[in-house]
Design a protein around this motif. Structure first.
Motif, PDB file in Angstrom:
ATOM      1  N   LEU A 116     124.860  49.926  39.173  1.00 38.44           N
ATOM      2  CA  LEU A 116     124.995  48.576  38.625  1.00 38.44           C
ATOM      3  C   LEU A 116     124.437  48.481  37.209  1.00 38.44           C
ATOM      4  O   LEU A 116     125.040  47.850  36.332  1.00 38.44           O
ATOM      5  CB  LEU A 116     124.303  47.572  39.549  1.00 38.44           C
ATOM      6  N   CYS A 117     123.269  49.078  36.989  1.00 36.34           N
ATOM      7  CA  CYS A 117     122.691  49.042  35.644  1.00 36.34           C
ATOM      8  C   CYS A 117     123.598  49.769  34.656  1.00 36.34           C
ATOM      9  O   CYS A 117     123.793  49.309  33.518  1.00 36.34           O
ATOM     10  CB  CYS A 117     121.297  49.666  35.650  1.00 36.34           C
ATOM     11  N   HIS A 118     124.139  50.897  35.098  1.00 35.18           N
ATOM     12  CA  HIS A 118     125.069  51.641  34.240  1.00 35.18           C
ATOM     13  C   HIS A 118     126.294  50.780  33.931  1.00 35.18           C
ATOM     14  O   HIS A 118     126.780  50.744  32.789  1.00 35.18           O
ATOM     15  CB  HIS A 118     125.489  52.933  34.941  1.00 35.18           C
ATOM     16  N   THR A 119     126.795  50.073  34.929  1.00 29.88           N
ATOM     17  CA  THR A 119     127.969  49.222  34.743  1.00 29.88           C
ATOM     18  C   THR A 119     127.679  48.089  33.760  1.00 29.88           C
ATOM     19  O   THR A 119     128.505  47.775  32.891  1.00 29.88           O
ATOM     20  CB  THR A 119     128.422  48.652  36.096  1.00 29.88           C
ATOM     21  N   VAL A 120     126.498  47.470  33.866  1.00 31.06           N
ATOM     22  CA  VAL A 120     126.132  46.395  32.933  1.00 31.06           C
ATOM     23  C   VAL A 120     126.034  46.934  31.509  1.00 31.06           C
ATOM     24  O   VAL A 120     126.498  46.291  30.552  1.00 31.06           O
ATOM     25  CB  VAL A 120     124.813  45.724  33.358  1.00 31.06           C
ATOM     26  N   ALA A 121     125.438  48.119  31.347  1.00 32.77           N
ATOM     27  CA  ALA A 121     125.328  48.707  30.009  1.00 32.77           C
ATOM     28  C   ALA A 121     126.709  48.965  29.417  1.00 32.77           C
ATOM     29  O   ALA A 121     126.962  48.654  28.240  1.00 32.77           O
ATOM     30  CB  ALA A 121     124.525  50.002  30.079  1.00 32.77           C
ATOM     31  N   ASP A 122     127.621  49.517  30.216  1.00 31.56           N
ATOM     32  CA  ASP A 122     128.968  49.789  29.715  1.00 31.56           C
ATOM     33  C   ASP A 122     129.733  48.501  29.429  1.00 31.56           C
ATOM     34  O   ASP A 122     130.484  48.413  28.453  1.00 31.56           O
ATOM     35  CB  ASP A 122     129.731  50.637  30.733  1.00 31.56           C
ATOM     36  N   ALA A 123     129.563  47.485  30.283  1.00 28.01           N
ATOM     37  CA  ALA A 123     130.246  46.205  30.065  1.00 28.01           C
ATOM     38  C   ALA A 123     129.692  45.501  28.828  1.00 28.01           C
ATOM     39  O   ALA A 123     130.432  44.827  28.093  1.00 28.01           O
ATOM     40  CB  ALA A 123     130.109  45.311  31.290  1.00 28.01           C
ATOM     41  N   THR A 124     128.398  45.646  28.588  1.00 27.44           N
ATOM     42  CA  THR A 124     127.784  45.066  27.393  1.00 27.44           C
ATOM     43  C   THR A 124     128.385  45.671  26.136  1.00 27.44           C
ATOM     44  O   THR A 124     128.740  44.963  25.183  1.00 27.44           O
ATOM     45  CB  THR A 124     126.261  45.287  27.419  1.00 27.44           C
ATOM     46  N   TYR A 125     128.520  47.008  26.149  1.00 27.92           N
ATOM     47  CA  TYR A 125     129.133  47.649  24.980  1.00 27.92           C
ATOM     48  C   TYR A 125     130.603  47.243  24.858  1.00 27.92           C
ATOM     49  O   TYR A 125     131.100  47.030  23.749  1.00 27.92           O
ATOM     50  CB  TYR A 125     129.027  49.169  25.044  1.00 27.92           C
ATOM     51  N   ALA A 126     131.293  47.121  25.987  1.00 28.27           N
ATOM     52  CA  ALA A 126     132.704  46.722  25.942  1.00 28.27           C
ATOM     53  C   ALA A 126     132.867  45.344  25.300  1.00 28.27           C
ATOM     54  O   ALA A 126     133.764  45.132  24.470  1.00 28.27           O
ATOM     55  CB  ALA A 126     133.285  46.725  27.352  1.00 28.27           C
ATOM     56  N   ARG A 127     132.013  44.396  25.678  1.00 26.37           N
ATOM     57  CA  ARG A 127     132.052  43.056  25.070  1.00 26.37           C
ATOM     58  C   ARG A 127     131.767  43.149  23.569  1.00 26.37           C
ATOM     59  O   ARG A 127     132.443  42.509  22.748  1.00 26.37           O
ATOM     60  CB  ARG A 127     131.023  42.153  25.749  1.00 26.37           C
ATOM     61  N   PHE A 128     130.773  43.943  23.215  1.00 25.00           N
ATOM     62  CA  PHE A 128     130.409  44.128  21.817  1.00 25.00           C
ATOM     63  C   PHE A 128     131.575  44.743  21.040  1.00 25.00           C
ATOM     64  O   PHE A 128     131.893  44.313  19.919  1.00 25.00           O
ATOM     65  CB  PHE A 128     129.169  45.025  21.733  1.00 25.00           C
ATOM     66  N   ALA A 129     132.249  45.732  21.636  1.00 26.84           N
ATOM     67  CA  ALA A 129     133.387  46.382  20.976  1.00 26.84           C
ATOM     68  C   ALA A 129     134.521  45.392  20.746  1.00 26.84           C
ATOM     69  O   ALA A 129     135.157  45.396  19.678  1.00 26.84           O
ATOM     70  CB  ALA A 129     133.871  47.565  21.819  1.00 26.84           C
ATOM     71  N   LEU A 130     134.773  44.522  21.722  1.00 26.41           N
ATOM     72  CA  LEU A 130     135.816  43.510  21.560  1.00 26.41           C
ATOM     73  C   LEU A 130     135.492  42.568  20.407  1.00 26.41           C
ATOM     74  O   LEU A 130     136.368  42.204  19.618  1.00 26.41           O
ATOM     75  CB  LEU A 130     135.975  42.706  22.851  1.00 26.41           C
ATOM     76  N   GLU A 131     134.218  42.181  20.297  1.00 26.72           N
ATOM     77  CA  GLU A 131     133.830  41.225  19.264  1.00 26.72           C
ATOM     78  C   GLU A 131     133.797  41.855  17.867  1.00 26.72           C
ATOM     79  O   GLU A 131     134.033  41.181  16.869  1.00 26.72           O
ATOM     80  CB  GLU A 131     132.465  40.624  19.598  1.00 26.72           C
ATOM     81  N   GLU A 132     133.503  43.163  17.822  1.00 27.17           N
ATOM     82  CA  GLU A 132     133.338  43.830  16.530  1.00 27.17           C
ATOM     83  C   GLU A 132     134.584  44.570  16.067  1.00 27.17           C
ATOM     84  O   GLU A 132     134.614  45.112  14.961  1.00 27.17           O
ATOM     85  CB  GLU A 132     132.156  44.807  16.607  1.00 27.17           C
ATOM     86  N   GLY A 133     135.632  44.615  16.906  1.00 29.16           N
ATOM     87  CA  GLY A 133     136.880  45.243  16.490  1.00 29.16           C
ATOM     88  C   GLY A 133     136.950  46.733  16.733  1.00 29.16           C
ATOM     89  O   GLY A 133     137.749  47.431  16.087  1.00 29.16           O
ATOM     90  N   PHE A 134     136.142  47.255  17.669  1.00 31.24           N
ATOM     91  CA  PHE A 134     136.159  48.687  17.976  1.00 31.24           C
ATOM     92  C   PHE A 134     137.191  48.994  19.056  1.00 31.24           C
ATOM     93  O   PHE A 134     137.530  48.132  19.885  1.00 31.24           O
ATOM     94  CB  PHE A 134     134.786  49.159  18.467  1.00 31.24           C
TER      95      PHE A 134
END
Length: 295
Positions: A116-134
């Motif tokens: 679960l912690c791994h999933t939250v970390a990956d989802a956090t980066y995914a949200r960040f990537a969407l917002e930053e254009g990655f």
């Protein structure tokens, strides 16, 4: 929403911290591990992991606050959980550095990339990537769509409007261009977009609607001063209020008036009727409901 709760994530984090304490025994000493985890090694056992995870006081660990914040940022996007790049980086570094097995050499499920912690970390980066254009990986797209990675791979094989195109030549992981990923996600029922303005912020709206105390509403106002005014210190002048008048609204001691509530809601770019009605309700509760007054 994910298929697990924030409390599930924090419970798993407690288990990870216990395993980290056990690894500190191996790398250092029992005394070092006890100083880290905050209590003695259990009697009759060599392993801190034998302890009840609920004994772990998460207030001792900064990473717990970051997981708390990042869970909301990833799955409940709101102006109240706007991203902080350092949090994104810290979660990824923490996950990359946690032990991969317990002291017996067993690889536990929550220490894998399905934890679960791994999933939250990956989802956090995914949200960040969407917002930053990655660009995003298939796993990151799946997390944002609240779908399985297998379903995303099926979309990659699908032709036509409902299909998804990968960046040619990418593998391990397969990557998808940002614009392609965003367009595809916007057509998925499970995708929760980051709100572009406060009136579209359904999580903020729900918090206002569910608030019952002047103190609670005041905390929301305090948090909104940063994204709206830059710093709280600039707010009184831009509102045309004295610092004392704004402080009364943020600490829950304000004298209610429709005009003041509407003025504040307009400045904060909120739904004016919702905020004015809630502000009047919580003041009435403060005055006439003993339980809410005590809160």
């Amino acid at each position: 929403m994910p298929r697990f709760t924030k409390e599930n994530v924090l419970d798993e984090l407690r288990q990870i911290l216990l395993i980290q304490a056990d690894h500190l025994v191996i790398a250092g000493s029992v005394e070092l591990a006890e100083a880290f985890i905050g209590f003695p090694q259990p009697e009759g056992s060599w392993n801190f992991f034998d302890h009840d995870p609920k004994l772990v006081d998460l207030s001792r660990f900064n990473i717990a606050h970051q997981f708390d914040w990042c869970f909301d940022y990833a799955f409940n996007p709101s102006v109240l959980t706007s991203h902080d790049e350092s949090y994104v980086q810290d979660l990824l570094v923490f996950i990359d550095g946690i032990p991969r097995s317990d002291n017996g050499g067993d690889r536990l499920p929550f220490l894998t990339d399905q934890g679960l912690c791994h999933t939250v970390a990956d989802a956090t980066y995914a949200r960040f990537a969407l917002e930053e254009g990655f660009d995003l990986s298939t796993r990151q797209v799946a997390l944002m769509a609240n779908m399985t990675e297998g379903a995303v791979r099926n979309a990659l094989a699908q032709k036509g409007d409902g299909g998804l195109r990968a960046i040619p030549g990418t593998k391990n992981p397969v990557m998808i261009e940002h614009a392609e990923a965003l367009t595809w996600l916007q057509g998925r029922r499970g995708f929760v977009p980051t709100p572009e303005n406060l009136r579209d912020d359904r999580f903020l709206t729900a918090q206002i609607a569910n608030e019952r105390t002047t103190q609670g509403l005041g905390k929301l106002v305090s948090r909104l001063l940063w994204p709206i005014f830059g710093t709280p210190e600039k707010a009184p002048a831009q509102l045309g209020w004295s610092p004392e008048k704004l402080e009364a609204w943020t600490n829950g001691t304000q004298i209610f008036s429709v005009e003041d509530a509407a003025h504040l809601a307009t400045a904060l770019k909120l739904d004016v009727p919702l905020f004015v009605g809630k502000a009047q309700e919580v003041v009435l509760r403060r005055e006439f409901d003993p339980e809410d007054k005590e809160a």
